[in-house]
Design a protein around this motif. Sequence first.
Motif, short mmCIF file in Angstrom:
data_model
loop_
_atom_site.label_atom_id
_atom_site.label_comp_id
_atom_site.label_asym_id
_atom_site.label_seq_id
_atom_site.Cartn_x
_atom_site.Cartn_y
_atom_site.Cartn_z
N GLY A 20 0.79 -1.23 0.00
CA GLY A 20 0.00 0.00 0.00
C GLY A 20 0.82 1.27 0.00
O GLY A 20 0.28 2.36 -0.28
N ARG A 21 2.11 1.18 0.31
CA ARG A 21 2.96 2.38 0.32
C ARG A 21 4.08 2.31 -0.71
O ARG A 21 4.51 3.33 -1.25
N PHE A 22 4.58 1.11 -0.98
CA PHE A 22 5.70 0.93 -1.90
C PHE A 22 5.20 0.25 -3.18
O PHE A 22 4.28 -0.57 -3.15
N THR A 23 5.86 0.59 -4.30
CA THR A 23 5.54 -0.05 -5.57
C THR A 23 6.84 -0.44 -6.27
O THR A 23 7.71 0.42 -6.48
N ILE A 24 6.94 -1.70 -6.62
CA ILE A 24 8.10 -2.19 -7.35
C ILE A 24 7.73 -2.29 -8.83
O ILE A 24 6.60 -2.68 -9.17
N SER A 25 8.66 -1.92 -9.68
CA SER A 25 8.43 -2.00 -11.13
C SER A 25 9.76 -2.25 -11.82
O SER A 25 10.81 -2.12 -11.20
N ARG A 26 9.69 -2.62 -13.10
CA ARG A 26 10.92 -2.86 -13.84
C ARG A 26 10.78 -2.42 -15.28
O ARG A 26 9.68 -2.39 -15.84
N ASP A 27 11.92 -2.09 -15.85
CA ASP A 27 12.01 -1.75 -17.27
C ASP A 27 13.16 -2.58 -17.84
O ASP A 27 14.33 -2.22 -17.69
N ASN A 28 12.82 -3.69 -18.47
CA ASN A 28 13.85 -4.59 -18.97
C ASN A 28 14.65 -3.98 -20.12
O ASN A 28 15.80 -4.36 -20.33
N ALA A 29 14.04 -3.07 -20.85
CA ALA A 29 14.79 -2.40 -21.92
C ALA A 29 15.93 -1.56 -21.37
O ALA A 29 16.94 -1.36 -22.05
N LYS A 30 15.76 -1.08 -20.15
CA LYS A 30 16.79 -0.25 -19.50
C LYS A 30 17.54 -1.01 -18.41
O LYS A 30 18.38 -0.44 -17.73
N ASN A 31 17.19 -2.28 -18.24
CA ASN A 31 17.85 -3.11 -17.21
C ASN A 31 17.75 -2.47 -15.82
O ASN A 31 18.73 -2.41 -15.07
N THR A 32 16.58 -1.99 -15.48
CA THR A 32 16.41 -1.36 -14.17
C THR A 32 15.16 -1.88 -13.46
O THR A 32 14.17 -2.26 -14.10
N VAL A 33 15.24 -1.88 -12.16
CA VAL A 33 14.10 -2.15 -11.29
C VAL A 33 14.00 -0.99 -10.32
O VAL A 33 15.01 -0.55 -9.77
#
Length: 125
Positions: free
Chosen positions: A66-79
């Motif tokens: 509810g407070r944190f959100t994890i996401s990723r962008d594999n094209a940029k190799n970042t989480v």
Amino acid sequence: QVQLVESGGGLVQAGGSLRLSCAASGRTFSAYAVGWFRQAPGKEREFVASINWNGDSTYYSDSAKGRFTISRDNAKNTVSLQMNTLKPEDTAVYYCAARLSRNSGWVNIKDYDYWGQGTQVTVSS
């Protein structure tokens, strides 16, 4: 093999926000599940959030939900870990970790094979 570097930590007042980033080296980053952990002074390292290989499955600790959100962008190799409504008890060194797996839901330190050096998050009251 993958190398991980965290960034984005800092000092923030309670109620504020921070966005942490985990940059990964390696051409096969999309084959890895990634997790965020944290370790406060004098405490054991604990799970915060994890994400599967393509970002469509995530898992959170009760304290992060509810407070944190994890996401990723594999094209940029970042989480990324977007942290909102921060509390003083969120103060810790935050680490990202990777495991060669397409699933999410890995919550134990021993589940992960690769770790970053960590980034300090300090939340003042």
